[in-house]
Write a protein that holds these residues in place. Structure first.
Motif, PDB file in Angstrom:
ATOM      1  N   LYS A  19      13.922   9.677   7.208  1.00 40.07           N
ATOM      2  CA  LYS A  19      12.334   9.264   8.095  1.00 40.07           C
ATOM      3  C   LYS A  19      12.384   7.318   8.829  1.00 40.07           C
ATOM      4  O   LYS A  19      13.143   6.907   8.706  1.00 40.07           O
ATOM      5  CB  LYS A  19      11.816   9.142   6.498  1.00 40.07           C
ATOM      6  N   MET A  20      11.098   7.338   8.832  1.00 42.63           N
ATOM      7  CA  MET A  20      11.440   6.334   9.847  1.00 42.63           C
ATOM      8  C   MET A  20      10.491   4.948   8.251  1.00 42.63           C
ATOM      9  O   MET A  20       9.910   5.357   7.581  1.00 42.63           O
ATOM     10  CB  MET A  20      10.260   6.232  10.777  1.00 42.63           C
ATOM     11  N   HIS A  21      11.313   3.764   8.639  1.00 46.20           N
ATOM     12  CA  HIS A  21      11.009   3.052   7.853  1.00 46.20           C
ATOM     13  C   HIS A  21      10.913   1.099   8.422  1.00 46.20           C
ATOM     14  O   HIS A  21      11.863   0.613   9.200  1.00 46.20           O
ATOM     15  CB  HIS A  21      12.119   2.587   6.485  1.00 46.20           C
TER      16      HIS A  21
ATOM     17  N   GLN B 213       0.626  -1.092   0.046  1.00 46.05           N
ATOM     18  CA  GLN B 213       0.368  -0.034  -0.476  1.00 46.05           C
ATOM     19  C   GLN B 213       0.673   1.013  -0.418  1.00 46.05           C
ATOM     20  O   GLN B 213       1.238   1.216   0.639  1.00 46.05           O
ATOM     21  CB  GLN B 213      -0.512  -0.039   1.214  1.00 46.05           C
ATOM     22  N   ASN B 214       0.702   2.077  -0.820  1.00 48.81           N
ATOM     23  CA  ASN B 214       1.286   3.135  -1.147  1.00 48.81           C
ATOM     24  C   ASN B 214       0.742   4.485  -0.191  1.00 48.81           C
ATOM     25  O   ASN B 214      -0.680   4.828  -0.179  1.00 48.81           O
ATOM     26  CB  ASN B 214       1.799   3.502  -2.617  1.00 48.81           C
ATOM     27  N   ASN B 215       1.676   5.910  -0.557  1.00 46.87           N
ATOM     28  CA  ASN B 215       0.859   7.210   0.821  1.00 46.87           C
ATOM     29  C   ASN B 215      -0.765   7.507  -0.449  1.00 46.87           C
ATOM     30  O   ASN B 215      -1.088   8.409   0.088  1.00 46.87           O
ATOM     31  CB  ASN B 215       1.518   7.720   1.135  1.00 46.87           C
ATOM     32  N   GLY B 216      -0.597   7.222  -1.596  1.00 49.92           N
ATOM     33  CA  GLY B 216      -1.777   7.602  -2.140  1.00 49.92           C
ATOM     34  C   GLY B 216      -2.762   6.810  -1.676  1.00 49.92           C
ATOM     35  O   GLY B 216      -4.020   7.630  -2.793  1.00 49.92           O
ATOM     36  N   ASP B 217      -2.534   6.114  -1.246  1.00 51.99           N
ATOM     37  CA  ASP B 217      -3.668   5.432  -1.293  1.00 51.99           C
ATOM     38  C   ASP B 217      -4.346   4.973   0.224  1.00 51.99           C
ATOM     39  O   ASP B 217      -4.116   3.926   0.954  1.00 51.99           O
ATOM     40  CB  ASP B 217      -3.528   3.361  -1.789  1.00 51.99           C
TER      41      ASP B 217
ATOM     42  N   LEU C  40       0.934 -14.554  -0.327  1.00 54.84           N
ATOM     43  CA  LEU C  40       1.411 -12.984  -0.484  1.00 54.84           C
ATOM     44  C   LEU C  40       2.730 -13.333   0.333  1.00 54.84           C
ATOM     45  O   LEU C  40       2.576 -12.559   1.938  1.00 54.84           O
ATOM     46  CB  LEU C  40       0.141 -12.292   0.164  1.00 54.84           C
ATOM     47  N   ALA C  41       3.594 -13.409  -0.855  1.00 56.43           N
ATOM     48  CA  ALA C  41       5.396 -13.443  -0.135  1.00 56.43           C
ATOM     49  C   ALA C  41       6.225 -11.839   1.001  1.00 56.43           C
ATOM     50  O   ALA C  41       6.790 -12.389   1.436  1.00 56.43           O
ATOM     51  CB  ALA C  41       5.983 -13.853  -1.039  1.00 56.43           C
ATOM     52  N   GLU C  42       5.377 -10.849  -0.137  1.00 54.20           N
ATOM     53  CA  GLU C  42       5.668  -9.276   0.573  1.00 54.20           C
ATOM     54  C   GLU C  42       4.496  -8.355   0.479  1.00 54.20           C
ATOM     55  O   GLU C  42       3.577  -8.011  -0.858  1.00 54.20           O
ATOM     56  CB  GLU C  42       6.888  -8.578  -0.151  1.00 54.20           C
ATOM     57  N   ALA C  43       4.996  -7.303   1.702  1.00 51.91           N
ATOM     58  CA  ALA C  43       3.911  -6.865   1.636  1.00 51.91           C
ATOM     59  C   ALA C  43       3.433  -5.654   2.872  1.00 51.91           C
ATOM     60  O   ALA C  43       4.964  -5.965   3.988  1.00 51.91           O
ATOM     61  CB  ALA C  43       1.829  -7.476   2.056  1.00 51.91           C
ATOM     62  N   GLY C  44       2.800  -4.191   2.425  1.00 53.82           N
ATOM     63  CA  GLY C  44       2.756  -3.878   3.985  1.00 53.82           C
ATOM     64  C   GLY C  44       2.747  -3.054   3.720  1.00 53.82           C
ATOM     65  O   GLY C  44       1.634  -2.122   2.389  1.00 53.82           O
ATOM     66  N   TYR C  45       3.017  -1.347   4.955  1.00 52.05           N
ATOM     67  CA  TYR C  45       2.669   0.260   4.189  1.00 52.05           C
ATOM     68  C   TYR C  45       2.970   0.479   5.554  1.00 52.05           C
ATOM     69  O   TYR C  45       3.452   0.593   6.282  1.00 52.05           O
ATOM     70  CB  TYR C  45       0.678   0.320   5.064  1.00 52.05           C
ATOM     71  N   GLU C  46       4.352   0.941   4.852  1.00 52.18           N
ATOM     72  CA  GLU C  46       5.197   1.754   5.431  1.00 52.18           C
ATOM     73  C   GLU C  46       5.048   2.312   6.710  1.00 52.18           C
ATOM     74  O   GLU C  46       3.935   3.240   6.413  1.00 52.18           O
ATOM     75  CB  GLU C  46       6.156   2.670   4.494  1.00 52.18           C
TER      76      GLU C  46
ATOM     77  N   LEU D 247       5.323  -9.707   5.981  1.00 54.95           N
ATOM     78  CA  LEU D 247       5.723  -8.337   5.563  1.00 54.95           C
ATOM     79  C   LEU D 247       7.230  -7.578   6.351  1.00 54.95           C
ATOM     80  O   LEU D 247       7.726  -8.315   6.832  1.00 54.95           O
ATOM     81  CB  LEU D 247       4.605  -7.602   7.234  1.00 54.95           C
ATOM     82  N   TRP D 248       7.397  -6.720   5.230  1.00 54.18           N
ATOM     83  CA  TRP D 248       9.015  -5.949   5.471  1.00 54.18           C
ATOM     84  C   TRP D 248       9.416  -6.118   6.417  1.00 54.18           C
ATOM     85  O   TRP D 248       9.297  -6.112   7.786  1.00 54.18           O
ATOM     86  CB  TRP D 248       8.752  -5.434   3.973  1.00 54.18           C
ATOM     87  N   ARG D 249      10.485  -5.492   6.424  1.00 54.17           N
ATOM     88  CA  ARG D 249      11.460  -5.517   7.623  1.00 54.17           C
ATOM     89  C   ARG D 249      11.597  -3.800   8.651  1.00 54.17           C
ATOM     90  O   ARG D 249      11.182  -2.973   7.764  1.00 54.17           O
ATOM     91  CB  ARG D 249      12.906  -5.571   7.216  1.00 54.17           C
ATOM     92  N   ASN D 250      11.721  -4.099   9.736  1.00 52.24           N
ATOM     93  CA  ASN D 250      11.421  -2.967  10.760  1.00 52.24           C
ATOM     94  C   ASN D 250      12.936  -2.293  10.710  1.00 52.24           C
ATOM     95  O   ASN D 250      13.408  -2.345  11.681  1.00 52.24           O
ATOM     96  CB  ASN D 250      11.224  -3.366  12.010  1.00 52.24           C
ATOM     97  N   HIS D 251      13.173  -1.978   9.867  1.00 51.04           N
ATOM     98  CA  HIS D 251      14.245  -1.022   9.852  1.00 51.04           C
ATOM     99  C   HIS D 251      15.401   0.205  11.007  1.00 51.04           C
ATOM    100  O   HIS D 251      15.582   0.025  11.300  1.00 51.04           O
ATOM    101  CB  HIS D 251      14.558  -0.405   8.164  1.00 51.04           C
ATOM    102  N   GLY D 252      13.796   0.675  10.945  1.00 49.96           N
ATOM    103  CA  GLY D 252      14.156   2.303  11.473  1.00 49.96           C
ATOM    104  C   GLY D 252      13.926   3.156  11.543  1.00 49.96           C
ATOM    105  O   GLY D 252      13.603   3.171   9.990  1.00 49.96           O
ATOM    106  N   TRP D 253      14.630   4.020  11.700  1.00 45.74           N
ATOM    107  CA  TRP D 253      14.933   5.275  11.191  1.00 45.74           C
ATOM    108  C   TRP D 253      16.131   5.280   9.995  1.00 45.74           C
ATOM    109  O   TRP D 253      17.460   4.032  10.159  1.00 45.74           O
ATOM    110  CB  TRP D 253      16.002   6.640  11.803  1.00 45.74           C
ATOM    111  N   GLN D 254      16.150   6.075   8.824  1.00 48.23           N
ATOM    112  CA  GLN D 254      16.826   5.818   7.590  1.00 48.23           C
ATOM    113  C   GLN D 254      17.566   7.348   7.188  1.00 48.23           C
ATOM    114  O   GLN D 254      16.915   8.586   7.345  1.00 48.23           O
ATOM    115  CB  GLN D 254      15.871   5.324   6.637  1.00 48.23           C
ATOM    116  N   GLU D 255      18.332   7.255   8.240  1.00 49.99           N
ATOM    117  CA  GLU D 255      19.152   8.961   7.099  1.00 49.99           C
ATOM    118  C   GLU D 255      19.065   9.158   6.391  1.00 49.99           C
ATOM    119  O   GLU D 255      19.135  10.443   6.786  1.00 49.99           O
ATOM    120  CB  GLU D 255      20.230   8.365   8.787  1.00 49.99           C
TER     121      GLU D 255
END
Length: 378
Positions: A342-344, A264-268, A298-304, A330-338
């Motif tokens: 933003k948070m990822h 899902q993306n931010n335009g939705d 559903l091998a990858e999914a998510g809403y950042e 669901l994809w990974r919990n990276h955290g803060w992206q310098e």
């Protein structure tokens, strides 16, 4: 004393007078690798059985790190929230081809091996993707220079290089052993999101026949190296029809699970497009799977950053609906992206806005986490 997962399944589905493969054929399910280890055959059977109860929930890099933490023993953002681990653990072996000690996300390979072993000991299941570099240019997997895939085919200028990469992957897969010394079965998702143009192996960057040849060679070469603990996951991005989904499909003899990725993306903001797309694609995929006797996922999914507080029960659950899928990851919990500032992350952590709804999602009958695997098979 709890029985081992393997023992449970043997007791349930394999009598003293029938083999694992014979039992598999009774349900029209059989692995593409005819020499698959008994443990791998049983895992495939287990995945099929669990679809009658619900779908397995997975998370990429779950045990390695989360938001604001890394490499803490037995920790998981999901476990922090619901007191249970995911049923499926996603990993990526990009970097292995270059003899790196860490993968593309910074996870040391020695730690990854241990995480896979630990998860298996608890009854969890691991799936592996491979964002390998472009062999023609030496750049990343996202370098989509046309015709790069063609160079790894037999006779191609990078064929020898590619086989050396497969040698390293084979060594990695064969190093995954349980406490009894048996190879741990894993779901292998090579050349993932193959219908997209962003990877060098993507559909716009090679012909269908070239892709099929690359897939078949990979499959056969790993078997030649003695790797028989893999369940092969065929994976696309979005598709509009059965013909579209199967355009690069190597045939039923080379794949075990049919899957796609969708985010899902931010335009939705309300998730309507995401729900409609996932439902539409599962409708097509379900029809294909019924004819081919394959599992679907559903091998990858998510809403950042999961900004919707009701996303789990209000969007993801609705997107999957009543389809009997094997798993969602669901994809990974990276955290803060310098770099991006933003948070990822894709699953909640303690205090995150969707935490309460995730607990409700966890408590749904159809969502299966690690503890549910044992409970369901008792």
């Amino acid at each position: 004393m709890k029985k081992n997962i393997l023992t449970l399944i043997i007791a349930l589905f394999i009598g003293t007078s029938c083999s694992a493969k014979n039992n598999m054929s009774n349900t029209n399910l059989s692995l593409s690798d005819q020499k698959a280890t008994p443990e791998t055959v049983l895992l495939y059977k287990k995945l099929s059985l669990l679809t009658q109860k619900g779908y397995l929930f997975g998370h990429q890099d779950d045990l390695a790190y989360g938001v604001k933490w890394k490499y803490e023993d037995k920790r998981s953002d999901i476990k922090d929230v619901v007191g249970d681990y995911p049923a499926i653990y996603g990993w990526d072996i990009a970097g292995l081809e270059k003899d790196d000690t860490k993968n593309i996300d910074g996870v040391p390979f020695d730690k990854m091996k241990q995480y896979i072993k630990d998860a298996n000991e608890r009854g969890g299941i691991s799936t592996i993707s491979w964002h390998f570099d472009n062999p023609a240019t030496g750049k990343s997997a996202w370098d989509n220079t046309p015709n790069s895939l063609k160079t790894i085919l037999p006779g191609g200028q990078n064929h020898t290089k590619f086989t050396s990469w497969l040698d390293k992957a084979a060594s990695f897969f064969l190093s995954l052993k349980d406490k009894k010394g048996k190879n741990i079965p894993v779901l292998f998702r090579p050349f993932h999101e193959l219908t997209g143009g962003w990877f060098w192996w993507g559909k716009p960057n090679c012909t269908s026949e070239e892709f099929k040849t690359a897939w078949k060679f990979t499959f056969e070469y790993l078997q030649k190296k003695g790797v028989h603990n893999l369940i092969y996951v065929y994976n696309t991005g979005s598709f509009a029809s059965e013909t579209d989904f199967l355009s690069n499909y190597p045939s039923d003899n080379y794949a075990d699970i049919l899957s796609f990725d969708s985010y899902q993306n931010n335009g939705d903001k309300n998730g309507e497009k995401f729900i409609a797309e996932v439902q539409s694609q599962f409708k097509i995929l379900n029809e294909i799977a019924e004819k081919k006797h394959k599992l679907i996922a559903l091998a990858e999914a998510g809403y950042e950053a999961v900004p919707d507080p009701k996303w789990w029960t209000g969007t993801l659950s609705k997107a999957i609906g009543d389809y009997k899928i094997s798993y969602v990851l669901l994809w990974r919990n990276h955290g803060w992206q310098e770099k991006e500032q933003k948070m990822h992350y894709y699953v909640p952590f303690t205090g995150q806005v969707s935490e309460k709804d995730f607990v409700d999602f966890y408590n749904l009958d159809r969502t299966l986490f690690e503890k549910d695997i044992l409970k369901t098979l008792k």
